[in-house]
Scaffold this motif. Structure first.
Motif, short mmCIF file in Angstrom:
data_model
loop_
_atom_site.label_atom_id
_atom_site.label_comp_id
_atom_site.label_asym_id
_atom_site.label_seq_id
_atom_site.Cartn_x
_atom_site.Cartn_y
_atom_site.Cartn_z
N UNK A 37 -6.83 7.64 9.43
CA UNK A 37 -5.81 8.60 9.00
C UNK A 37 -5.31 9.37 10.20
N UNK A 38 -4.03 9.24 10.46
CA UNK A 38 -3.37 9.96 11.53
C UNK A 38 -2.37 10.92 10.92
N UNK A 39 -2.04 12.00 11.63
CA UNK A 39 -1.11 12.99 11.07
C UNK A 39 0.20 12.36 10.64
N UNK A 40 0.62 12.66 9.39
CA UNK A 40 1.90 12.18 8.89
C UNK A 40 1.94 10.71 8.51
N UNK A 41 0.78 10.02 8.56
CA UNK A 41 0.80 8.58 8.32
C UNK A 41 -0.06 8.16 7.14
N UNK A 42 -0.57 9.09 6.38
CA UNK A 42 -1.39 8.69 5.25
C UNK A 42 -2.63 7.93 5.72
N UNK A 43 -3.14 7.07 4.87
CA UNK A 43 -4.31 6.26 5.17
C UNK A 43 -3.86 4.83 5.43
N UNK A 44 -4.31 4.26 6.54
CA UNK A 44 -3.96 2.87 6.84
C UNK A 44 -5.23 2.03 6.86
N UNK A 45 -5.16 0.89 6.20
CA UNK A 45 -6.33 0.04 6.04
C UNK A 45 -6.58 -0.75 7.33
N UNK A 46 -7.81 -0.69 7.82
CA UNK A 46 -8.19 -1.41 9.03
C UNK A 46 -8.78 -2.77 8.66
N UNK A 47 -9.86 -2.75 7.91
CA UNK A 47 -10.52 -3.94 7.42
C UNK A 47 -11.09 -3.63 6.04
N UNK A 48 -11.32 -4.68 5.27
CA UNK A 48 -12.04 -4.50 4.03
C UNK A 48 -12.96 -5.70 3.79
N UNK A 49 -13.88 -5.49 2.86
CA UNK A 49 -14.84 -6.52 2.50
C UNK A 49 -14.91 -6.58 0.99
N UNK A 50 -14.44 -7.68 0.42
CA UNK A 50 -14.41 -7.81 -1.03
C UNK A 50 -15.80 -8.03 -1.61
N UNK A 51 -16.69 -8.56 -0.81
CA UNK A 51 -18.06 -8.78 -1.29
C UNK A 51 -18.94 -9.01 -0.06
N UNK A 52 -20.23 -8.97 -0.29
CA UNK A 52 -21.17 -9.20 0.79
C UNK A 52 -20.88 -10.55 1.43
#
Lengths: 111, 111
Positions: A37-52
């Protein structure tokens, strides 16, 4: 239940240093996420993991790597930190109806 | 490119006023729209909206989704200083695990 926990809470790095941000959840959720989260930019997704055992890139994956160590833990690694990675980092996990629960955040400064 | 846009970006009102926050989205395979409140730390979940025209309420907060016009609004009536926060909306996707967030609206309630 602790929910989603993150360590550390604050970190200052020099350019080129590496570090790992740790995240754990005790809600038995399959999916976990890393955002910045950077000022004025909301939340930006870096990586995710749907399951182990699985990981996928989000909007801004460059300069980061992740490891889904087990169902509870999802770590984010900066191999060679850059000033552009100065940000607040949030980890989250997701219920089956897509509600995301967030950790308290890590404030990272790269000098 | 999937996009979520919030307006206004910043809003300052007096205690007791009613406010309306806006969220528009352009995403493929839309599933639901989520609202979060972020005070000093992590976002906390407010609402998830999946169907058009059905208002969700929690105390003085309410929200509704229009899937034809691709927007949602969050209303807060009789605002209090404790409502001061950044309000985030996010779109979720059919068959995908991620959320795309808007930039957030910073709401300030003056006594």
């Amino acid at each position: 239940n602790a929910g989603v926990t993150q360590t550390p809470k604050f970190q200052v790095l020099k350019t080129g240093q590496s570090m790992t941000l740790q995240c754990a959840q005790d809600m038995n959720h399959n999916s976990m996420y890393w955002y910045r989260q950077d000022p004025g930019m909301g939340l930006r997704l870096i990586y995710y993991s749907a399951s182990e055992g699985t990981t996928d890139k989000g909007e801004v994956p460059n300069g980061y790597n992740v490891s889904r160590l087990n169902k509870r833990e999802f770590s984010l690694r900066l191999e060679s930190a850059a000033p552009s990675q100065t940000s607040v980092y949030f980890c989250a996990s997701r219920t089956i109806v897509n509600e995301q629960f967030f950790g308290p955040g890590t404030r990272l400064t790269v000098l | 490119e999937d996009k979520v846009v919030q307006s206004p970006l910043s809003l300052v009102v007096h205690e007791g006023d009613t406010v309306t926050l806006n969220c528009s989205y352009e995403v493929t395979n839309f599933r639901s729209l989520l609202w979060y409140k972020q005070e000093k730390k992590a976002p906390t979940f407010l609402f998830m909206l999946t169907s058009s025209g059905i208002e969700k309420k929690s105390g003085r907060l309410s929200s509704i989704l229009d899937k034809k016009e691709l927007f949602s609004i969050l209303n807060i009536t009789a605002t209090q200083t404790g409502d001061s926060a950044v309000y985030l909306c996010a779109a979720s996707f059919q068959g995908a695990q991620k959320l795309v967030f808007g930039q957030g609206t910073r709401l300030t309630i003056n006594p």
